[in-house]
Design an enzyme around this catalytic site. Structure first.
Site, PDB file in Angstrom:
ATOM      1  N   HIS A 178      -8.037   4.185 -13.565  1.00 34.51           N
ATOM      2  CA  HIS A 178      -9.064   3.878 -14.561  1.00 34.51           C
ATOM      3  C   HIS A 178     -10.037   2.895 -13.943  1.00 34.51           C
ATOM      4  CE1 HIS A 178     -10.907   2.764 -18.392  1.00 34.51           C
ATOM      5  NE2 HIS A 178     -10.383   3.881 -18.853  1.00 34.51           N
ATOM      6  N   ASP A 187      -5.077   9.719 -21.057  1.00 31.07           N
ATOM      7  CA  ASP A 187      -5.106  11.175 -20.975  1.00 31.07           C
ATOM      8  C   ASP A 187      -3.827  11.773 -20.403  1.00 31.07           C
ATOM      9  OD1 ASP A 187      -7.616  11.622 -22.068  1.00 31.07           O
ATOM     10  OD2 ASP A 187      -8.565  10.965 -20.221  1.00 31.07           O
TER      11      ASP A 187
HETATM   12  N1  CMC Z   1      -5.252  10.131  -7.821  1.00 29.79           N
HETATM   13  C1  CMC Z   1      -5.199   9.774  -6.515  1.00 29.79           C
HETATM   14  N2  CMC Z   1      -5.941   8.774  -5.974  1.00 29.79           N
HETATM   15  C2  CMC Z   1      -6.762   8.117  -6.801  1.00 29.79           C
HETATM   16  C3  CMC Z   1      -6.872   8.414  -8.158  1.00 29.79           C
HETATM   17  C4  CMC Z   1      -6.076   9.461  -8.662  1.00 29.79           C
HETATM   18  N3  CMC Z   1      -6.130   9.791  -9.959  1.00 29.79           N
HETATM   19  N4  CMC Z   1      -7.780   7.600  -8.741  1.00 29.79           N
HETATM   20  C5  CMC Z   1      -8.232   6.808  -7.776  1.00 29.79           C
HETATM   21  N5  CMC Z   1      -7.622   7.108  -6.582  1.00 29.79           N
HETATM   22  C6  CMC Z   1      -7.797   6.411  -5.299  1.00 29.79           C
HETATM   23  C7  CMC Z   1      -9.134   6.776  -4.661  1.00 29.79           C
HETATM   24  O1  CMC Z   1      -9.015   7.906  -3.835  1.00 29.79           O
HETATM   25  C8  CMC Z   1      -9.434   5.510  -3.909  1.00 29.79           C
HETATM   26  O2  CMC Z   1      -8.621   5.482  -2.749  1.00 29.79           O
HETATM   27  P1  CMC Z   1      -9.167   4.801  -1.375  1.00 29.79           P
HETATM   28  O3  CMC Z   1      -9.307   3.341  -1.706  1.00 29.79           O
HETATM   29  O4  CMC Z   1      -8.117   5.102  -0.378  1.00 29.79           O
HETATM   30  O5  CMC Z   1     -10.493   5.449  -1.083  1.00 29.79           O
HETATM   31  C9  CMC Z   1      -8.922   4.393  -4.833  1.00 29.79           C
HETATM   32  O6  CMC Z   1      -7.856   5.022  -5.599  1.00 29.79           O
HETATM   33  C10 CMC Z   1      -9.976   3.846  -5.794  1.00 29.79           C
HETATM   34  O7  CMC Z   1     -10.517   4.950  -6.517  1.00 29.79           O
HETATM   35  P2  CMC Z   1     -11.971   5.045  -7.103  1.00 29.79           P
HETATM   36  O8  CMC Z   1     -12.341   6.494  -7.241  1.00 29.79           O
HETATM   37  O9  CMC Z   1     -12.895   4.148  -6.330  1.00 29.79           O
HETATM   38  O10 CMC Z   1     -11.763   4.413  -8.543  1.00 29.79           O
HETATM   39  P3  CMC Z   1     -12.803   4.486  -9.704  1.00 29.79           P
HETATM   40  O11 CMC Z   1     -12.623   3.229 -10.492  1.00 29.79           O
HETATM   41  O12 CMC Z   1     -14.170   4.796  -9.212  1.00 29.79           O
HETATM   42  O13 CMC Z   1     -12.320   5.767 -10.538  1.00 29.79           O
HETATM   43  C11 CMC Z   1     -11.317   7.160 -12.105  1.00 29.79           C
HETATM   44  C12 CMC Z   1     -11.678   5.727 -11.754  1.00 29.79           C
HETATM   45  C13 CMC Z   1     -10.743   7.170 -13.530  1.00 29.79           C
HETATM   46  C14 CMC Z   1     -12.573   8.036 -12.094  1.00 29.79           C
HETATM   47  C15 CMC Z   1     -10.294   7.702 -11.100  1.00 29.79           C
HETATM   48  O14 CMC Z   1      -9.151   6.886 -11.080  1.00 29.79           O
HETATM   49  C16 CMC Z   1      -9.910   9.149 -11.366  1.00 29.79           C
HETATM   50  O15 CMC Z   1     -10.603  10.058 -10.909  1.00 29.79           O
HETATM   51  N6  CMC Z   1      -8.780   9.389 -12.127  1.00 29.79           N
HETATM   52  C17 CMC Z   1      -8.407  10.737 -12.492  1.00 29.79           C
HETATM   53  C18 CMC Z   1      -9.272  11.206 -13.649  1.00 29.79           C
HETATM   54  C19 CMC Z   1      -8.849  10.590 -14.965  1.00 29.79           C
HETATM   55  O16 CMC Z   1      -7.681  10.540 -15.310  1.00 29.79           O
HETATM   56  N7  CMC Z   1      -9.859  10.136 -15.735  1.00 29.79           N
HETATM   57  C20 CMC Z   1      -9.637   9.612 -17.077  1.00 29.79           C
HETATM   58  C21 CMC Z   1     -10.019   8.198 -17.223  1.00 29.79           C
HETATM   59  S1  CMC Z   1      -9.350   7.524 -18.750  1.00 29.79           S
HETATM   60  C22 CMC Z   1     -10.207   8.320 -19.997  1.00 29.79           C
HETATM   61  C23 CMC Z   1     -11.535   7.708 -20.181  1.00 29.79           C
HETATM   62  O17 CMC Z   1     -11.590   6.564 -20.663  1.00 29.79           O
HETATM   63  O18 CMC Z   1     -12.525   8.384 -19.886  1.00 29.79           O
END
Ligand code: CMC
Length: 428
Positions: free
Chosen positions: A307, A365
């Protein structure tokens, strides 16, 4: 004494005011930065940017706190219904008995759609994604209420109670009608004597000679799901709602934009993506361990994990998980292969250094898709369910923008990194 931050840039030293929120959240106020220095701040993804001051929701993602109007989500989910929480989010206080009755009556009155709106929904192709239909239909609602959706905030605010009731009640009817149309079923009409969640289930599942009567547990699970999604401060869709509102747009146009943002798989679309992921893992004969390895190698993303704000357990996921077994028991579901895979994934991720070091925990989710699956809500409706639940938040956030005399149109800047000036060649 008010604090300031000092920024030294080139030969200039600038005192920047510090803003402190009611929970001690601190921000450096950079509103005069560009005018004074020519610099802007750069924050792709806005992870460090406060776009507004808001009185609606407080989140502390490091420890997993979520409060609507000061009330902890744990207490609200224990003591209140979705309609009461919607009132709280929209109007700032929990309703008195009289206010609740008036609000419920307004929702009942607004539940049916105009005949033209029904035809509008019926004219979409049967394989249309319900989020596309929902977004278009919310926008179309504005066309049916030109006085309320005048794009003049002062005038629109005079009709705010009616607009709020229309948006909150009709979003549910639009959603259920879309499901009926997509499945070639006749439409059902809202019933006066049913509560918000019971009416939604009736609109979805009643058949002409076989009225659907929700068990208290199923109605409670739906109510609970809506309540947990009611508001979540400046996430992607809510920021979009505020941004559209900042241009002076009406509530329906602003909420329709929010639906489009919510549809994305990294946001509200994640609940659909979770179930699709679990089905794919199951079809692959995997117990989850192969998928975890793929996620660690960057070849897959563990949907329902991670998240932008919560760097600890999402408190909503904790609550849903706590009630999950009860809901499944009431539905007579004791054995479910997707549930087993979900539990394996969760256990593996919570003990794996890749996920621990990146503070990736289950979000709301991860389990909500499984609950809806158990309730026989089809997977393409999952994000629509999220949108129904989120409507109070969008209404409240729209109101905050529309009623702020100092609100400015949202207009971020950029750092241009394209080609420097050059002449168009003679032959192109
Ligand atoms: N599975 C595997 N690796 C992950 C995941 C995941 N779900 N989420 C983040 N990472 C890794 C990412 O690859 C990165 O690794 P590295 O540092 O080695 O490059 C690190 O964790 C940081 O990730 P980020 O993408 O910079 O984090 P963010 O804050 O930009 O993204 C997120 C947040 C929710 C978009 C992401 O965690 C994600 O895509 N999760 C899966 C989709 C999901 O469940 N979304 C629902 C969010 S809750 C409902 C809502 O409120 O909308």
């Amino acid at each position: 004494m008010s604090k300031t931050a000092t920024l030294k840039i080139d030969d200039q030293e600038l005192e920047l005011p510090v803003i402190v929120g009611s929970e001690g959240e601190k921000a450096v106020d950079v509103r005069k930065l560009r005018a004074t220095t020519g610099y802007i701040t750069y924050d792709e993804g806005f992870g460090n940017t406060g776009s507004c001051q808001s009185e609606i929701t407080y989140i502390d993602g490091e420890v997993g706190i979520l409060r609507y109007r000061g009330y902890p989500i744990e207490q609200l989910s224990e003591k209140c219904s979705f309609v009461e929480v919607a009132y709280l989010v929209i109007y700032g206080e929990l309703p008195t008995v009289e206010q609740r009755e008036r609000f419920s009556a307004a929702l009942t009155e607004q539940a049916p759609l105009r005949a033209g709106m029904e035809r509008f929904i019926q004219n979409f192709p049967r394989d249309a994604h319900p989020m596309a239909v929902l977004s278009s239909s919310l926008n179309a609602l504005g066309a049916y209420y030109p006085n309320i959706a005048s794009n003049n905030h002062k005038r629109d605010l005079e009709h705010f109670d009616e607009a709020a009731a229309i948006a909150l009640s009709k979003v549910r009817t639009i959603a259920a009608h879309t499901y009926r149309v997509n499945n070639g079923l006749p439409l059902n009409y809202p019933k006066k004597d049913l509560g918000y969640s019971e009416n939604f289930l009736h609109l979805m599942f009643s058949a002409p000679y076989d009225e659907y009567v929700a068990t208290p547990e199923v109605a409670a699970a739906i109510n609970f799901f809506f309540l947990l999604h009611a508001e979540h401060e400046q996430n992607c869709s809510t920021s979009i709602v505020r941004m559209v509102a900042s241009a002076g747009a009406n509530l329906f146009a602003s909420a329709a934009a929010g639906v489009n943002a919510l549809w994305g798989p990294l946001h509200g679309g994640a609940n659909q993506a979770v179930l699709e992921m679990l089905n794919a893992i199951h079809a692959d004969g995997d117990d989850g361990s192969k998928f975890i390895e793929a996620a660690k190698n960057g070849k897959a993303r563990l949907m329902g994990f991670g998240h932008r704000v919560y760097k600890n357990y999402d408190p909503r996921a904790k609550i849903i998980k706590g009630s999950f077994d009860k809901a499944l028991d009431s539905l007579g579901i004791t054995d479910d292969s997707l549930l087993d895979i979900a539990r394996n994934l969760e256990a593996a991720a919570l003990s794996d250094d890749y996920f621990i070091s990146r503070k990736l925990y289950p979000n709301v989710d991860f389990y909500s898709g499984l609950i809806m699956n158990a309730l026989k809500i089809p997977v393409e409706m999952f994000t629509v369910m999220f949108a129904i639940g989120r409507m109070p938040g969008w209404i409240a956030q729209w109101h905050e923008v529309a009623s702020n005399p100092k609100a400015k149109i949202n207009r971020p800047r950029q750092i241009y990194v394209g080609p420097v000036p050059r002449d168009v060649p003679d032959v192109v």
